[in-house]
Design a protein around this motif. Structure first.
Motif, mmCIF file in Angstrom:
data_model
loop_
_atom_site.group_PDB
_atom_site.id
_atom_site.type_symbol
_atom_site.label_atom_id
_atom_site.label_comp_id
_atom_site.label_asym_id
_atom_site.label_seq_id
_atom_site.Cartn_x
_atom_site.Cartn_y
_atom_site.Cartn_z
ATOM 1 N N ARG A 107 34.156 50.629 32.451
ATOM 2 C CA ARG A 107 34.056 50.131 34.087
ATOM 3 C C ARG A 107 35.674 50.364 34.554
ATOM 4 N NH1 ARG A 107 32.358 44.898 33.610
ATOM 5 N NH2 ARG A 107 30.216 45.704 33.175
ATOM 6 N N ARG A 108 36.813 50.100 33.732
ATOM 7 C CA ARG A 108 38.004 50.352 34.088
ATOM 8 C C ARG A 108 38.611 51.484 34.250
ATOM 9 N NH1 ARG A 108 40.163 47.374 30.083
ATOM 10 N NH2 ARG A 108 40.963 49.022 29.037
ATOM 11 N N ASP A 109 38.283 52.626 33.464
ATOM 12 C CA ASP A 109 39.205 53.546 32.950
ATOM 13 C C ASP A 109 38.041 55.000 33.482
ATOM 14 O OD1 ASP A 109 41.278 52.088 32.436
ATOM 15 O OD2 ASP A 109 40.874 52.389 30.142
ATOM 16 N N ALA A 148 33.559 46.860 29.614
ATOM 17 C CA ALA A 148 34.686 46.336 30.553
ATOM 18 C C ALA A 148 35.811 47.842 30.230
ATOM 19 C CB ALA A 148 35.523 45.471 29.921
#
Lengths: 315, 649
Positions: free
Chosen positions: B385-387, B382
């Motif tokens: 995927r986010r940063d 996660a």
């Protein structure tokens, strides 16, 4: 090795080359090429490298086919005849070899050889004549040697060869003596030996006849008259020469022959009629010209190689 | 090698010899590093020009040779196949300097022929073979020219000469093809192929983040795959290669000691996929297989971690029929030594990442071990995927590469993602390892097979979760699935500057190349056996194969011999029939003497064999008429030939 090859005996012409008497072996460069191919095949097989294998095999196939092609260059070739103009011993005979083939296949790069003397020839469909220089050593009948026909076409990797051994003899005239005394006295002027003077002014010019010596051509006069004219010494000299074996008495046997040969040439050069008397033979009647010269020289050439039978005749 | 006894080459022969040598050199130059190839090519031209009038002095040749060797040593250092090929090319480029006699010409052509073969050690493509064929043709033409010079043969037209050489090839073709298909092949080589000294990009047994860069830009094929039955979705196409366990802070390494152990227990989901993989040469014994291989053919095996291996190094295109399936559980019981190994981290590297991992482990708290581990892995994904972002533009690595990537740079490609993910997992107490291989594939609509390119090279991670065993996690796919699975159009091969125009060309070209691999390169001892199966000759031993080859080679030779015999045959059917008739009489002792006219002979025969002789006399007259009188009709000739054949003494 040569002794084992065909033909093993003299043969009548025409002789046809077929597969029983054509030999094919790789040349030195063919062996080198084979070594290269072997290395390539081994490498290609070891690495299971199919393109390399395919290429090596194609090359090997073509090389093998070139062996066959070399064979085909000779196969079907026919030696129809051999002949040579007689020459004096010591000079080279120009052996003419008439070659032909039954089929229209092109045959290039044929080599005809006897020992180190070779001639190259290509065969066109109508046949061809090769000319081979053969050295001569002594007068008499010389058998045609075993001739080698070979070719390295088309790739130079293989050499095909065959032998031809025509049952035929070539005439070799005796070698004329180099330093000979002048011609003997003509039959009609006995008692007054007279040296032949080649420098004499000609009395008479006549038209050129075949067989006249080139030396007797009067070039300046010929140029003026637009046809070949020959100095005619016949009128001046008159009488007929008899070249007799007895005139050379006291000389060694072979030298007697060579002196007579020289006298024949001298007489011919001076345009004189001459007759030839050899022991144990009918006299060759006086005449002049190329065919007469041949008749006389032939008789000299065919005298026995050994003096003994004639010594008795000499008495 | 100047030989005083060998005659000088004529001008035409020299031109042809140099041309042949250049043609032989060309395919090899194309395979050498560009600088060497161009350098030697220009050098060869200069040498030919400089030595045209008179041979180059030995000292100059020696100096040039030294320069060439120096160039080879600089560009392709070490001892290897390509170095040897480069040296051969240099020697060939220099050889024209001392080529003036017929013998020199022959040796130049002979040595020149080695160049196409050397080429095939580097590349076995159809272009190389075409160039090599052209070179061989020119070489034979040059040999023919040299032989013609030796035999003092008049100049033949270029067309005539070519026809002559092509005819030789045609004559040798049956034998060559029989040998190619049937000559016993070695199942294993007697000696190995030397390694290349210049590495071609390919999967390596180590991974240093940043090291795969060259591979990711190389669009050449790595493998072609044909599926039988079910085809996996692009997201399932993970081609497993080396599994990397050991990390020293910079580089991941394969656990070669695990190679000796049998594959770990694995329970697969369903029947899986049946496929055939045609692998481009890898120069080592590393293979790739889809997901987890469940069945490997003879000559291949999977090590403990399901890394597929061949028993021998693969220098040629190799073909493997495999079965693979995704696992339900994969090594559900991890032995303690392996667990320790999958958790090991080098001390003193990447402190921030290690701290983050420990923190996450603490925060995961008291949940069941399996669920906590899965949650941690999910948390890492996660975060990524986010940063994070995907880029190929990455600066050189510092000492703590993973820290730099995770906390500062936040962009990179598969190597950075997988390396950082595994380090993070290990820091939080989850056994993890890096798997390299290829991901995704391109489906070629022509032929319906899948093409795996070198640029599909990929690295992902496997984490070990209780009860499930090793689970594949691809952190890169979390950021850039289109990079991984080829889902964007720009990743189509043959697409240039946003245009699709060349895609069909590429597809057709690759399909042809696949056919070539299949037909020519893939032919080995094993395929040779299967080729003979339709003839009912399966399972032939080497000796039986050799016997069969011998028989067919003998037939091919007989064909050549027949050509010889035919050369001697009389071409005219009338004469042939007449000669055959004469031969029949000769066997009875009544042959025609060479000097005897046909009709006189017939009369002689008739004198003591009236019945046959009378008939013979009529035939002889007809033969003479046909030969010497105005030409008879075709019909009449044919009838005469028939009558001649029928006649018996």
């Amino acid at each position: 090795m040569r002794a084992l090859t065909r033909p093993r005996a003299l043969e009548a012409l025409p002789a046809r080359l077929d597969r029983h008497r054509i030999y094919v072996l790789p040349t030195a460069s063919g062996l080198f090429f084979g070594l290269l191919l072997g290395t390539m095949l081994l490498g290609a097989l070891n690495f299971n490298n199919n393109p390399a294998l395919l290429l090596a095999l194609l090359l090997a196939g073509a090389a093998l086919a070139s062996l066959i092609a070399a064979h085909m260059q000779l196969s079907g070739l026919r030696i129809d005849a051999v002949a040579a103009e007689p020459v004096a011993a010591g000079e080279a005979l120009h052996l003419r070899i008439a070659l032909a083939a039954d089929d229209a296949r092109q045959r290039r790069g044929l080599r005809i050889a006897h020992e180190e003397h070779a001639a190259h020839v290509a065969l066109d469909p109508r046949g061809t004549t090769a000319e081979l220089r053969l050295p001569t050593a002594r007068r008499g009948l010389m058998p045609v040697p075993k001739l080698e026909l070979s070719t390295v076409q088309p790739l130079g990797l293989a050499r095909a060869w065959a032998y031809a051994w025509p049952a035929q003899s070539l005439l070799v005239y005796p070698a004329p003596e180099a330093q000979a005394p002048p011609l003997p006295v003509p039959a009609g002027e006995q008692g007054h030996p007279q040296a032949a003077r080649a420098g004499d002014e000609p009395h008479h010019l006549r038209a050129y006849r075949p067989g006249d010596a080139p030396r007797s051509v009067a070039w300046k006069a010929s140029a003026r008259h637009d046809n070949l004219l020959v100095r005619d010494y016949e009128q001046q000299r008159g009488g007929e020469l008899l070249l007799d074996w007895q005139h050379t008495a006291g000389l060694p046997y072979e030298q007697r022959i060579r002196r007579l040969a020289r006298w024949i040439d001298d007489a011919e050069r001076e345009g004189r009629r001459y007759a030839l008397q050899l022991p144990a033979q009918p006299v060759i009647a006086g005449d002049q010209g190329a065919s007469h010269r041949h008749r006389c020289l032939r008789a000299l050439a065919l005298l026995p190689q050994d003096a003994s039978p004639l010594e008795q005749a000499d008495g | 090698m100047a030989d005083a006894h060998s005659p000088q080459m004529g001008r035409a022969a020299r031109v042809q010899v140099q041309l042949a040598a250049a043609a032989c050199l060309l395919p090899l130059l194309l395979q050498l590093p560009a600088s060497l190839g161009i350098g030697f090519g220009l050098g060869a031209l200069a040498v030919i020009a400089a030595s045209w009038r008179r041979p180059m002095p030995a000292l100059l040749r020696l100096m040039l040779g030294g320069c060439a060797l120096l160039a080879v040593a600089l560009v392709a250092p070490g001892i290897g196949r390509d170095t040897a090929c480069a040296v051969l090319a240099a020697m060939l480029a220099l050889k024209p300097a001392e080529t003036s006699t017929l013998r020199d010409g022959r040796s130049l052509v002979g040595f020149g022929l080695f160049a196409p073969f050397a080429t095939f050690l580097l590349d076995q493509g159809p272009i190389s073979l075409l160039l090599a064929l052209a070179a061989v043709l020119l070489a034979l033409l040059a040999l023919q020219r040299l032989a013609a010079d030796e035999g003092e043969v008049a100049q033949v037209s270029a067309r005539g000469a070519t026809v002559g050489v092509v005819r030789l090839f045609a004559l040798g073709l049956p034998l060559a093809l029989a040998a190619f298909w049937l000559f016993p092949r070695l199942p294993t080589p007697l000696w190995g192929l030397p390694q290349r000294s210049i590495a071609t990009p390919g999967l390596s047994d180590t991974m240093t983040p940043g090291g795969m860069f060259d591979l990711l830009l190389d669009d050449s094929p790595a493998a072609r795959v044909q599926f039988f039955g079910a085809t996996p979705a692009p997201q399932q196409m993970y081609w497993r290669g080396p599994v990397l366990w050991d990390f020293d802070g910079r580089t991941w390494r394969q656990a070669h000691d695990l190679q000796r152990y049998p594959a770990a227990p694995m329970q697969s989901a369903g029947a899986g996929w049946d496929y055939r993989i045609d692998l481009e040469p890898t120069e080592n014994s590393q293979l790739i297989a889809l997901d987890l291989p469940t069945q490997l053919p003879d000559g291949a095996y999977a090590s403990r971690d399901y890394t597929p291996w061949a028993t021998a190094a693969q220098y040629n295109v190799s073909r493997w029929r495999m079965r693979s399936a995704p696992p339900v559980s994969f090594e559900a019981d991890l032995p303690p030594p392996l667990r320790a190994r999958a958790l090991a981290l080098p001390p003193g590297y990447n402190p921030r990442t290690v701290a983050l991992g420990r923190q996450w482990r603490r925060e995961a708290g008291s949940a069941a071990r399996g669920r906590a581990d899965a949650a941690i892995a999910e948390r890492a994904l996660a975060m990524i995927r986010r940063d994070f972002a995907y880029t190929l533009n990455v600066p050189p690595a510092g000492r703590n590469e993973v820290d730099d990537f995770l906390f500062d740079r936040k962009e990179g490609y598969c190597e950075h993602f997988s390396s950082a993910f595994v380090v993070l997992m290990r820091a939080s107490g989850i056994p993890a390892r890096v798997v390299t291989g290829y991901a995704g594939a391109y489906r070629n609509p022509i032929g319906g097979y899948w093409l795996v390119r070198k640029s599909d090279a990929h690295a992902w991670a496997e984490v070990w979760l209780p009860a499930r065993g090793w689970v594949r996690v691809d952190p890169t796919a979390a950021v850039a699935p289109e990079r991984v699975y080829d889902t964007i159009a720009d990743r189509q091969p043959g697409r240039i500057a946003g245009l699709d125009a060349l895609v069909p060309v590429f597809n057709a070209g690759d399909w042809l190349r696949r056919g070539w691999n299949d037909f020519v390169l893939g032919f080995n001892a094993q395929r040779q056996q299967s080729l003979l199966k339709p003839l009912g000759l399966d399972k032939l031993g080497a000796s039986a194969l050799a016997a069969l080859f011998g028989a067919i080679a003998a037939l091919a030779l007989a064909w050549m011999a027949w050509l010889i015999a035919r050369g001697e045959r009389q071409r005219d059917p009338l004469l042939r029939a007449w000669h055959a008739l004469e031969a029949r009489y000769r066997r009875l002792g009544r042959g025609r003497a060479p000097h005897e006219a046909a009709q006189r002979w017939a009369a002689r025969v008739a004198a003591d064999r009236p019945r046959a002789g009378e008939h013979l006399a009529a035939l002889a007259r007809r033969v003479s008429d046909a030969r010497y009188a105005p030409i008879a009709s075709r019909e009449a000739l044919r009838e005469l030939v028939r009558d001649l054949r029928r006649h018996r003494p």
